[in-house]
Scaffold this active site. Structure first.
Site, short mmCIF file in Angstrom:
data_model
loop_
_atom_site.label_atom_id
_atom_site.label_comp_id
_atom_site.label_asym_id
_atom_site.label_seq_id
_atom_site.Cartn_x
_atom_site.Cartn_y
_atom_site.Cartn_z
N VAL A 17 1.07 -1.20 -0.13
CA VAL A 17 0.15 -0.04 0.20
C VAL A 17 0.86 1.29 0.00
O VAL A 17 0.55 2.08 -0.53
CB VAL A 17 -1.19 0.09 1.16
CG1 VAL A 17 -1.80 1.27 1.23
CG2 VAL A 17 -2.15 -1.18 1.13
N LYS A 37 8.54 -5.45 -8.48
CA LYS A 37 8.61 -6.22 -7.50
C LYS A 37 9.27 -7.38 -8.06
O LYS A 37 8.99 -8.44 -8.65
CB LYS A 37 7.10 -6.81 -7.33
CG LYS A 37 7.12 -7.66 -6.18
CD LYS A 37 6.80 -7.45 -4.70
CE LYS A 37 6.60 -8.43 -3.71
NZ LYS A 37 6.76 -8.13 -2.55
N ASP A 52 0.95 -8.49 -5.51
CA ASP A 52 1.38 -7.11 -4.92
C ASP A 52 1.41 -5.98 -6.15
O ASP A 52 1.02 -4.96 -5.89
CB ASP A 52 2.75 -7.07 -3.96
CG ASP A 52 2.67 -7.84 -2.77
OD1 ASP A 52 1.47 -8.22 -2.32
OD2 ASP A 52 3.66 -8.16 -2.38
N GLY A 111 10.38 -4.61 -1.79
CA GLY A 111 10.94 -5.86 -1.28
C GLY A 111 9.96 -6.97 -0.76
O GLY A 111 8.90 -6.69 -0.97
N GLY A 171 2.78 1.68 8.20
CA GLY A 171 2.16 1.34 7.09
C GLY A 171 0.47 1.20 6.92
O GLY A 171 -0.21 1.16 6.34
N SER A 172 -0.02 1.09 8.36
CA SER A 172 -1.44 1.12 8.61
C SER A 172 -1.34 1.48 10.07
O SER A 172 -1.33 0.86 11.19
CB SER A 172 -1.75 -0.42 8.70
OG SER A 172 -3.22 -0.53 8.92
N PRO A 201 -3.62 5.64 6.89
CA PRO A 201 -4.68 4.98 7.77
C PRO A 201 -5.05 3.63 7.31
O PRO A 201 -4.71 3.52 6.19
CB PRO A 201 -5.79 5.86 7.39
CG PRO A 201 -5.39 7.09 6.98
CD PRO A 201 -3.92 6.81 6.14
#
Length: 229
Positions: A17, A37, A52, A111, A171-172, A201
């Site tokens: 994300v 990726k 991803d 990664g 990240g979250s 968020p």
């Protein structure tokens, strides 16, 4: 031209994300962007599952390049051995990133897991990729208890490899953050010695491309503009 590697303090901290958000922010700023990726694990080999790189494209509108795919959700080198498929080679990754770099303002390389995860032949890692292409590295961290230790160790490994750490991102970020999460906002820069750039968020990955792009530009626009000059 600029290459930025996105790594994590562990798996599941939100690297994909964040990669999508950086791509969307730079694209909204009028820059050309590519995403690589190197190795994807834990998805079927028939390319029917959302990997991803597909998530990045869905959220940011930026197409990406995936170099190797293995079905079992394991470290890429282990997944390659168990599947009988060829291991990823460092030279192949470096050549791909350099080609993308020659044609774009920003190349993002996501990664797998953390900085010590072996991606392929001879145990190369994202640190080896960064060293070979002269890239800096952004570290994606969790918000909750344990992240101070994980983040400090990750940043220390990045620095020991002679790679520049461009900063930390959570990240979250939880809707209802705990005491530990709230305190970690202040403590992360202190224990790592690098800037905490932003917190994204939780649930941002469920937004549509337009909503996600607007959020990404708000959060990362200044960072990507500064990164690209």
């Amino acid at each position: 031209m600029t290459v930025l590697l996105v790594t994590g303090t562990s798996t599941g901290v939100g690297k994909t994300v964040i990669t999508a958000a950086l791509a969307a922010a730079a694209r909204a700023g009028g820059r050309t962007v590519a995403v690589c990726k190197p190795a994807q694990t834990g998805v079927g080999g028939d390319y029917s599952d959302e990997a991803d790189i597909d998530v990045v494209q869905r959220l940011s509108g930026v197409r990406g390049v995936e170099l190797a795919r293995y079905p079992e959700p394991l470290a890429p080198d282990v997944a390659a051995r168990r599947s009988g498929r060829p291991m990823l080679e460092l030279d192949a990754v470096v050549d791909t990133v350099r080609a993308l770099d020659a044609a774009h303002d920003l190349v993002l390389v996501e990664g797998a897991g953390g900085v010590a995860v072996r991606l392929g032949a001879e145990g190369f890692t994202v640190l080896d990729i960064a060293g070979a292409v002269g890239a800096s590295m952004l570290v994606v961290a969790g918000a909750e208890l344990g992240t101070l230790n994980h983040s400090a160790l990750t940043v220390a490994a990045v620095r020991a490899a002679g790679v520049t750490c461009a900063g930390l991102v959570i990240g979250s970020w939880p809707t209802e953050p705990s005491l530990a999460a709230r305190v970690n906002l202040e403590e992360l820069p202190l224990v790592t010695g690098v800037e905490l750039i932003a917190s994204v968020p939780g649930g941002a990955g469920a937004l549509d491309e337009k909503e996600f792009g607007a959020l990404a530009r708000t959060i990362f626009g200044e960072f990507t503009d500064s990164l690209l000059g």
